[in-house]
Each structure stands twice: as C-alpha cells, then as structure tokens.
Design an enzyme around this catalytic site. Sequence first.
Site, PDB file in Angstrom:
ATOM      1  N   VAL B  77      11.423 -29.795 -15.206  1.00  0.00           N
ATOM      2  CA  VAL B  77      10.681 -29.439 -16.407  1.00  0.00           C
ATOM      3  C   VAL B  77      11.400 -28.271 -17.062  1.00  0.00           C
ATOM      4  O   VAL B  77      11.696 -27.277 -16.407  1.00  0.00           O
ATOM      5  CB  VAL B  77       9.236 -29.036 -16.034  1.00  0.00           C
ATOM      6  CG1 VAL B  77       8.498 -28.463 -17.226  1.00  0.00           C
ATOM      7  CG2 VAL B  77       8.486 -30.223 -15.442  1.00  0.00           C
ATOM      8  N   CYS B  78      11.699 -28.389 -18.340  1.00  0.00           N
ATOM      9  CA  CYS B  78      12.426 -27.326 -19.042  1.00  0.00           C
ATOM     10  C   CYS B  78      11.589 -26.057 -19.127  1.00  0.00           C
ATOM     11  O   CYS B  78      10.448 -26.080 -19.595  1.00  0.00           O
ATOM     12  CB  CYS B  78      12.804 -27.770 -20.448  1.00  0.00           C
ATOM     13  SG  CYS B  78      13.360 -26.391 -21.472  1.00  0.00           S
ATOM     14  N   VAL B  79      12.168 -24.951 -18.710  1.00  0.00           N
ATOM     15  CA  VAL B  79      11.398 -23.695 -18.653  1.00  0.00           C
ATOM     16  C   VAL B  79      10.967 -23.211 -20.032  1.00  0.00           C
ATOM     17  O   VAL B  79       9.815 -22.799 -20.214  1.00  0.00           O
ATOM     18  CB  VAL B  79      12.177 -22.595 -17.887  1.00  0.00           C
ATOM     19  CG1 VAL B  79      13.490 -22.226 -18.582  1.00  0.00           C
ATOM     20  CG2 VAL B  79      11.320 -21.358 -17.704  1.00  0.00           C
TER      21      VAL B  79
END
Lengths: 136, 130, 101
Positions: B77-79
Amino acid sequence: MSEDIKKFMYLNRRAPYGTIYAWESLEVVLIGAAFDQDVSLAFLDDGVYQLVKGQDTAGVDMKNFSPTYQALGDYDVTKLYVEKESLEERGLSLEDLMPLTYEDEDDDWAEKDSIRVVSRAEMADIMEDQDVMFSF
Amino acid sequence: MKFAIQVNEGPYQHQATDSAYQFTKAALEAGHEIMRVFFYHDGVNNGTNLTTPPQDDRNIVKRWSELGKQHDLDLVVCVAAAQRRGIVDEGEMQRNGKDAQNIAEGFRISGLGQLVEAGIQSDRLVVFGD
Amino acid sequence: MSTLHTVNKSPFEKSSMDSCLAYAKAGSSVLMYEDGIYGAIKGTGCTQKIAAKDGVNFYVLGPDLKARGVSEDKVADGIEIVDYAKFVSLAAENDKVQAWV
C-alpha cells in the site's frame, strides 16, 4: 545505454483538480527520477490541461501543484511529450502551456524546452518504443 | 514470467480491484510469478481491515489477504496515498500520533519507490484503474 | 514492440476506446473488459471503427460479457472472446501492457 535501464513512460490523460490522478502521478515521477531510468511523460486527451499556465487554486482551496512541473528539469525529467491533436481539439496551443525548461549537461548547460509537441502519429511511435507504461 | 500489478481504485466502487484479483489469480494458476501488487490512489482502501461487506457479497479485502497468504504475495500500500486516506499500520500510527491502526493482514505500507522498482524488476506491469 | 492495450470503459460514455484505437498499431492487440465490453457488441459505431483497424487483434473478456447479460452471439465478428487465463497470456505474449484507464 545500459541494458539495465528501461524506458519508462508516464501516461497522463486526465485533467488536474477534478480528480487526484494528475497530482499523484506526478508524485510517482518525482520518486521515480531517483531510479535512473529513461523517463518520459506523455500528455494527451485531457492530460494536456495539466500543463496549462496560470493555474490558481486559491478560490477552491486545493494545493496548486502546477509549479512542480517546473521542477522536473532539476530531476532530469526532460522529455514531456504533448500531443498536438489533443491541444488543437481543445482550442489550445503551446503558448497556453507553462514554459518548462531544463539545462542540458551534454550541451554546456544550455537551457532547453522540456515540452515537445508531437503529432499523434509521432506519439504512437514514441509509445511503441517504451518498455513500461504507467497509467493513472 | 514476472508480473507486477498496479491497482488504482478502492474496493466496491470500481471493478478495477476485482479484475486485478482475477488476473492475479489466473497468472498464478498459469505458473507465473506475481512479484508485487501495488495499491495506489484510492486503491489503498483495499488494505483496510475495517470493512464489513454484507454476507452475500465477496469480501474483497479478505480475498486479497488470503491470496497473499497462499502465494506469499507482496501486497504493498503506497504510504503517501495511505496517509491521505487513513490507512495506518503500527509504524504509521506511532509516527503520526494516531490512536489506531487498520492495515489488513498480509498488506504492508511502503513508498512509491516500490512501484517504480516493480516497473524495473518485473517483465510486465499491468495497471487496473478507473 | 507489440503492445496489449486494455480498455475498461464503455465507448459510449468515455473516449478511452477512441484514443486507444488511434494509437493501436498493426501487430498490437486490444482487450475490452469491464465496461469496455460494450465496445465489442456488433452493429454500433464502435464496430465500424474496430473493423477499420487492419492488423490489430481484438479480444473481449467473456466473464465481463456474461456479467452484463451480453450473449456471445452479440459480439462482432473478428473479436475473440477470452477468459482471464487468456488475458494473462496476452499480457505475457506482448512486450508490454498499456492500460487506457
């Protein structure tokens, strides 16, 4: 060019602000610049609206991210292909876009234009030549 | 062949994550490697453990978790996108002074560099979006 | 290099299919899936545009047709109906995948 280097193209087909795609796509480009790939950006369809000059978001209280495009040259992202037909269909020309430049280290740091207006046929050739297409 | 998958949309609103799941499953069944599934934009919402879909519908988040567990998938999941949308793991909770975390089992939060790296290391990047 | 183009929007709502068709070169493939499957139905304006693309291979995802109640006999000639496994092999056979999201 080393075989380890891939040709990366970021495909931009959406207008800014109505959705977050344009901004978050630009974030990938900035991060990706550190990876030393052969990067180019394509702007077609409503994506050409991302580069229109004079963006002022004060009245909608959103972040104006258009200045970030001007920083791309410092990240060695210097190939921004803009499709001529998409501009024309929208009543736009190069004069309506932000002037984006970079300093060419191979040419005594001469200032050059990052935006390259190309025809649809030329853009298709450029795309054909890519290894990886990122779409957002 | 080594595939990387990019998912741009959250669960239920768009079919994108369903298509990405079916593609991933089919690729694994065909003996391909899925080196990473990267969730970006609203796609980060695929990684929340707080969803409670009705019993008679598919559980999209759980389905990813289970496929991930079964095949040891790297579900990232992209931060930056996650911070905007409230997807939080232990580290993010502490860093940003939140009082809860909600990352679903098998997902991890990491940087956009993971997407770029996926583009470099995979043979094919397949994007699912709106 | 050959490209698999994917289109997931109805050609009657969005311009993704038109853009894709303008870019798809001979030797490349176009897969219609999700709402993109509506572009594969015969007897529409899209049918003619597809028929005009010489040398491009067209595919439509069967499970998405079925989900939307579009029977296979409604699919225009020359468009191959495929499953997810074939979607995967198309992605593998071509040199890259370009998503017209």
